[in-house]
Design a protein around this motif. Structure first.
Motif, PDB file in Angstrom:
ATOM      1  N   ASP A 271       0.816  -1.207   0.000  1.00 14.52           N
ATOM      2  CA  ASP A 271       0.000   0.000   0.000  1.00 14.52           C
ATOM      3  C   ASP A 271       0.848   1.255   0.000  1.00 14.52           C
ATOM      4  O   ASP A 271       0.336   2.351   0.178  1.00 14.52           O
ATOM      5  N   ALA A 272       2.167   1.085  -0.148  1.00 17.03           N
ATOM      6  CA  ALA A 272       3.053   2.239   0.000  1.00 17.03           C
ATOM      7  C   ALA A 272       3.931   2.420  -1.228  1.00 17.03           C
ATOM      8  O   ALA A 272       5.113   2.652  -1.131  1.00 17.03           O
ATOM      9  N   GLU A 273       3.348   2.259  -2.404  1.00  8.54           N
ATOM     10  CA  GLU A 273       4.130   2.338  -3.623  1.00  8.54           C
ATOM     11  C   GLU A 273       4.256   3.761  -4.137  1.00  8.54           C
ATOM     12  O   GLU A 273       4.978   4.028  -5.074  1.00  8.54           O
ATOM     13  N   GLY A 274       3.521   4.692  -3.546  1.00  4.48           N
ATOM     14  CA  GLY A 274       3.536   6.057  -4.043  1.00  4.48           C
ATOM     15  C   GLY A 274       4.729   6.839  -3.569  1.00  4.48           C
ATOM     16  O   GLY A 274       5.564   6.364  -2.812  1.00  4.48           O
ATOM     17  N   ASP A 275       4.782   8.094  -4.019  1.00  2.03           N
ATOM     18  CA  ASP A 275       5.896   8.959  -3.656  1.00  2.03           C
ATOM     19  C   ASP A 275       5.874   9.371  -2.185  1.00  2.03           C
ATOM     20  O   ASP A 275       6.849   9.916  -1.679  1.00  2.03           O
ATOM     21  N   ASP A 276       4.735   9.125  -1.500  1.00  4.64           N
ATOM     22  CA  ASP A 276       4.639   9.533  -0.102  1.00  4.64           C
ATOM     23  C   ASP A 276       5.155   8.457   0.848  1.00  4.64           C
ATOM     24  O   ASP A 276       4.956   8.549   2.053  1.00  4.64           O
ATOM     25  N   ASP A 277       5.810   7.433   0.294  1.00  2.23           N
ATOM     26  CA  ASP A 277       6.342   6.363   1.131  1.00  2.23           C
ATOM     27  C   ASP A 277       7.662   6.824   1.744  1.00  2.23           C
ATOM     28  O   ASP A 277       8.691   6.817   1.095  1.00  2.23           O
ATOM     29  N   HIS A 278       7.608   7.244   2.999  1.00  4.16           N
ATOM     30  CA  HIS A 278       8.811   7.720   3.684  1.00  4.16           C
ATOM     31  C   HIS A 278       9.110   6.870   4.916  1.00  4.16           C
ATOM     32  O   HIS A 278       9.663   7.359   5.901  1.00  4.16           O
ATOM     33  N   ARG A 279       8.753   5.592   4.860  1.00  6.32           N
ATOM     34  CA  ARG A 279       9.068   4.715   5.977  1.00  6.32           C
ATOM     35  C   ARG A 279      10.577   4.613   6.172  1.00  6.32           C
ATOM     36  O   ARG A 279      11.343   4.585   5.209  1.00  6.32           O
ATOM     37  N   ASP A 280      10.993   4.530   7.438  1.00  5.27           N
ATOM     38  CA  ASP A 280      12.419   4.335   7.703  1.00  5.27           C
ATOM     39  C   ASP A 280      12.770   2.863   7.577  1.00  5.27           C
ATOM     40  O   ASP A 280      11.908   1.997   7.403  1.00  5.27           O
ATOM     41  N   PHE A 281      14.073   2.552   7.669  1.00  5.68           N
ATOM     42  CA  PHE A 281      14.532   1.186   7.454  1.00  5.68           C
ATOM     43  C   PHE A 281      13.907   0.205   8.444  1.00  5.68           C
ATOM     44  O   PHE A 281      13.571  -0.929   8.077  1.00  5.68           O
ATOM     45  N   VAL A 282      13.781   0.614   9.701  1.00  2.42           N
ATOM     46  CA  VAL A 282      13.242  -0.311  10.699  1.00  2.42           C
ATOM     47  C   VAL A 282      11.806  -0.685  10.348  1.00  2.42           C
ATOM     48  O   VAL A 282      11.425  -1.866  10.417  1.00  2.42           O
ATOM     49  N   ASP A 283      10.995   0.277   9.948  1.00  3.94           N
ATOM     50  CA  ASP A 283       9.621  -0.041   9.546  1.00  3.94           C
ATOM     51  C   ASP A 283       9.595  -0.978   8.345  1.00  3.94           C
ATOM     52  O   ASP A 283       8.789  -1.917   8.283  1.00  3.94           O
ATOM     53  N   VAL A 284      10.468  -0.724   7.371  1.00  2.74           N
ATOM     54  CA  VAL A 284      10.525  -1.597   6.195  1.00  2.74           C
ATOM     55  C   VAL A 284      10.921  -3.013   6.607  1.00  2.74           C
ATOM     56  O   VAL A 284      10.329  -4.004   6.149  1.00  2.74           O
ATOM     57  N   LEU A 285      11.914  -3.130   7.486  1.00  4.57           N
ATOM     58  CA  LEU A 285      12.368  -4.453   7.922  1.00  4.57           C
ATOM     59  C   LEU A 285      11.294  -5.175   8.732  1.00  4.57           C
ATOM     60  O   LEU A 285      11.160  -6.403   8.636  1.00  4.57           O
ATOM     61  N   LEU A 286      10.535  -4.432   9.513  1.00  4.63           N
ATOM     62  CA  LEU A 286       9.434  -5.054  10.252  1.00  4.63           C
ATOM     63  C   LEU A 286       8.347  -5.542   9.294  1.00  4.63           C
ATOM     64  O   LEU A 286       7.733  -6.592   9.537  1.00  4.63           O
ATOM     65  N   ASP A 287       8.110  -4.806   8.217  1.00  6.18           N
ATOM     66  CA  ASP A 287       7.172  -5.282   7.202  1.00  6.18           C
ATOM     67  C   ASP A 287       7.648  -6.610   6.616  1.00  6.18           C
ATOM     68  O   ASP A 287       6.868  -7.546   6.434  1.00  6.18           O
ATOM     69  N   VAL A 288       8.950  -6.688   6.294  1.00  3.28           N
ATOM     70  CA  VAL A 288       9.507  -7.921   5.732  1.00  3.28           C
ATOM     71  C   VAL A 288       9.376  -9.061   6.745  1.00  3.28           C
ATOM     72  O   VAL A 288       8.982 -10.184   6.395  1.00  3.28           O
ATOM     73  N   ASN A 289       9.705  -8.764   8.000  1.00  5.50           N
ATOM     74  CA  ASN A 289       9.617  -9.770   9.056  1.00  5.50           C
ATOM     75  C   ASN A 289       8.201 -10.333   9.173  1.00  5.50           C
ATOM     76  O   ASN A 289       7.990 -11.550   9.228  1.00  5.50           O
ATOM     77  N   GLU A 290       7.210  -9.443   9.197  1.00  9.10           N
ATOM     78  CA  GLU A 290       5.833  -9.897   9.377  1.00  9.10           C
ATOM     79  C   GLU A 290       5.326 -10.640   8.152  1.00  9.10           C
ATOM     80  O   GLU A 290       4.573 -11.620   8.275  1.00  9.10           O
ATOM     81  N   ALA A 291       5.754 -10.224   6.964  1.00  7.26           N
ATOM     82  CA  ALA A 291       5.354 -10.932   5.749  1.00  7.26           C
ATOM     83  C   ALA A 291       5.948 -12.336   5.723  1.00  7.26           C
ATOM     84  O   ALA A 291       5.277 -13.307   5.347  1.00  7.26           O
ATOM     85  N   GLU A 292       7.213 -12.469   6.154  1.00  5.48           N
ATOM     86  CA  GLU A 292       7.854 -13.779   6.141  1.00  5.48           C
ATOM     87  C   GLU A 292       7.307 -14.688   7.237  1.00  5.48           C
ATOM     88  O   GLU A 292       7.290 -15.910   7.092  1.00  5.48           O
ATOM     89  N   GLU A 293       6.868 -14.098   8.347  1.00  2.00           N
ATOM     90  CA  GLU A 293       6.237 -14.916   9.378  1.00  2.00           C
ATOM     91  C   GLU A 293       4.971 -15.574   8.854  1.00  2.00           C
ATOM     92  O   GLU A 293       4.631 -16.702   9.220  1.00  2.00           O
ATOM     93  N   GLN A 294       4.291 -14.874   7.955  1.00  4.36           N
ATOM     94  CA  GLN A 294       3.063 -15.421   7.389  1.00  4.36           C
ATOM     95  C   GLN A 294       3.335 -16.494   6.338  1.00  4.36           C
ATOM     96  O   GLN A 294       2.558 -17.431   6.179  1.00  4.36           O
ATOM     97  N   THR A 295       4.458 -16.347   5.625  1.00  6.53           N
ATOM     98  CA  THR A 295       4.762 -17.301   4.544  1.00  6.53           C
ATOM     99  C   THR A 295       5.759 -18.360   4.950  1.00  6.53           C
ATOM    100  O   THR A 295       6.025 -19.274   4.177  1.00  6.53           O
ATOM    101  N   GLY A 296       6.380 -18.215   6.140  1.00  8.30           N
ATOM    102  CA  GLY A 296       7.361 -19.202   6.587  1.00  8.30           C
ATOM    103  C   GLY A 296       8.778 -18.888   6.206  1.00  8.30           C
ATOM    104  O   GLY A 296       9.678 -19.697   6.401  1.00  8.30           O
ATOM    105  N   GLY A 297       9.031 -17.683   5.671  1.00 11.07           N
ATOM    106  CA  GLY A 297      10.396 -17.284   5.346  1.00 11.07           C
ATOM    107  C   GLY A 297      10.863 -17.832   4.020  1.00 11.07           C
ATOM    108  O   GLY A 297      10.247 -18.709   3.421  1.00 11.07           O
ATOM    109  N   GLY A 298      11.986 -17.308   3.556  1.00  8.33           N
ATOM    110  CA  GLY A 298      12.561 -17.760   2.294  1.00  8.33           C
ATOM    111  C   GLY A 298      13.673 -18.754   2.533  1.00  8.33           C
ATOM    112  O   GLY A 298      14.567 -18.519   3.330  1.00  8.33           O
TER     113      GLY A 298
END
Length: 525
Positions: A271-298
């Motif tokens: 939901d953050a593909e626009g130019d207003d995406d100013h998340r910091d690295f920690v928020d981005v990494l937490l997004d990755v963490n939560e997405a991988e928890e749902q899929t079981g990781g790579g």
């Protein structure tokens, strides 16, 4: 006749030295790289001195661009030519793609970061996250406002320093604040309260000590029977304290981000593909963490909190140190080459204009070809990591016809390659014209900086283990340099030396030894 124990020991040592110096083939008869004479037990460690990149270039001048050294118990191949570097980082990249165990990195970065981790699934995961989520072109562009705001704050610091110090400014302090400001805001939003510290200066001090330790080589790593030296000197205790402190700091940041996310609701990356995406690295990494928890990781490896903390720390250390070091060297070279500095200033001031409210922005950077040449030439002469990060062979390999056994440490001397007289004209001189197109003096510098394409210049490495943060570092360098040269005229303090001393100081990066105290005079439009 009795032979004293001392004479017998001396004989054994000399025999060992002779054997060590003349061995040219492995046990299977394959040809090993040439090796300079070394010492028993310690090998070539005592020969490296305080500036190893210079000592190794001197050895290579005698023994060739591929040498085999023994650093204590560690067999190490040193590469000192563009052709050899291309084999290591391109032609046979996979065979040279791992990292040796580096004790400081394991203790301070959990052994899980993308820079020092050995080749394997955990490293592939960290690299993938960094390239796709943290250092993509879109993500770098999202921090443009941060860079421009920190550049404006830097200019204000110079003005205040010049007015209170009789014109002289400690540019080291100004530049470290600038680089720390950018990466702290990019990494965790720039809220120092998350770290439990009372301000940016304390944060900078903590990370400076962290970076110093990360660049420290332990005796026990190369000569295990001398490991007690690290304990005796207090290095082990100091490292343990720093590891505990940094872990607690980053843990607080991650926990604080999680609390804020729960309060406001999580905005997914989708939901953050626009130019207003100013998340910091920690928020981005937490997004990755939560997405991988749902899929079981790579690949069966979960991107967990330890991986997040390791990523934040290595990004902070690498981004701050590289950018800061390169900018100090660039300003030092320009102060010693005033004619070149005036040419760059004329270019910047012409592009930006001279209105009372003129501001240097990233929109101007593409026009500043001469300024880009300054950065290229600075990185050629002063690669922040002159020996790059060491590699380790994953299997037996060939290198310019020599046999390199598996699990051999490999060091690429990027500093020596960039000053190789066989590859460069006037290699020891600061010459901006070398970057112009042949026969064209209209500032046609090569925008790709030649990184990873021309192996005569590899300040950030190349191949699988090349630094993925080049695209993050360069805009910060360009914008800072453009602002410093647009707003101020620079010179050495009166009554001192006519040229700045360019001696080096070794650490996590090789820095200018002298503090860069310069007189800043506001440009009169």
């Amino acid at each position: 006749m009795d032979v004293s124990p001392f004479v017998a020991l001396l004989f054994i040592a000399l025999l060992s030295l002779l054997l060590f110096a003349t061995r040219t083939s492995g046990r299977d008869g394959r040809r090993l790289p040439p090796s300079p004479p070394g010492l028993p037990l310690l090998g070539h460690l005592p020969l490296l001195g305080p500036l190893p990149h210079r000592a190794l270039r001197a050895m290579a001048a005698t023994h060739g661009p591929v040498m085999l050294l023994r650093l204590g118990r560690v067999p190490t191949v040193v590469v000192s030519s563009a052709a050899a570097a291309q084999e290591v980082m391109k032609t046979r990249d996979l065979a040279f793609a791992s990292r040796p165990r580096v004790r400081m990195a394991e203790r301070l970065l959990y052994g899980r970061d993308m820079a020092f981790a050995p080749y394997g699934e955990r490293w592939r995961q960290a690299r993938r996250v960094a390239v796709l989520h943290l250092l993509s072109h879109r993500r770098v562009l999202s921090f443009r406002r941060v860079r421009e705001q920190e550049a404006a704050a830097m200019v204000d610091r110079v003005r205040r320093g010049a007015s209170s110090g009789g014109g002289a400014v400690n540019l080291n302090a100004v530049l470290i604040s600038y680089t720390n400001g950018i990466i702290s805001r990019a990494a965790f939003g720039g809220d120092d309260r998350s770290f439990g510290l009372d301000g940016g200066e304390k944060l900078a001090k903590v990370f400076a000590e962290f970076e110093e330790l990360l660049g420290t080589v332990t005796m026990g790593e190369f000569v295990p029977w001398l490991g007690w030296v690290d304990t005796l000197t207090g290095l082990d205790a100091r490292t343990a304290r720093m590891a505990e402190e940094m872990d607690a700091l980053v843990e607080r940041v991650v926990a604080d981000h999680r609390r804020r996310r729960r309060r406001r609701g999580v905005r997914r990356e989708a939901d953050a593909e626009g130019d207003d995406d100013h998340r910091d690295f920690v928020d981005v990494l937490l997004d990755v963490n939560e997405a991988e928890e749902q899929t079981g990781g790579g690949g069966g490896v979960l991107f967990d909190d330890v991986a997040i903390k390791a990523m934040v720390l290595v990004m902070f250390a690498a981004a701050t140190d590289t950018t800061y070091t390169a900018l100090v060297w660039a300003m030092a070279e320009l102060v010693n080459h005033t004619h070149e500095m005036r040419r760059v200033q004329d270019e910047v001031r012409s592009a930006v204009g001279d209105g009372d409210h003129a501001v240097v922005t990233e929109d101007h950077i593409d026009e500043l070809r001469y300024l880009k040449c300054v950065i290229k030439e600075t990185l050629r002469l002063h690669a922040p990591l002159p020996l790059l990060l060491p590699r380790e062979t994953t299997e037996d390999a060939e290198l310019l016809g020599y046999h390199v056994p598996a699990r051999t440490r490999v060091i690429v001397n990027a500093w020596a390659i960039a000053r190789d007289p066989a590859a460069w004209e006037r290699p020891e001189e600061f010459v901006l014209e070398r970057w112009f197109a042949a026969g064209d003096d209209r500032k046609t510098g090569d925008d790709d900086y030649m990184f990873a394409q021309d192996f005569r210049l590899v300040p950030f490495g190349a191949g699988r283990r090349g630094c993925p943060g080049v695209g993050f570092a360069l805009p910060s360098m360009e914008l800072a340099l453009a602002n410093l040269l647009y707003h101020f005229d620079w010179e050495l303090p009166a009554g001192g030396a006519s040229k700045l001393d360019m001696d080096e100081l070794n650490g996590l990066s090789v820095r200018l030894k002298a503090t860069l105290n310069l007189v800043a005079k506001q440009w009169s439009r």
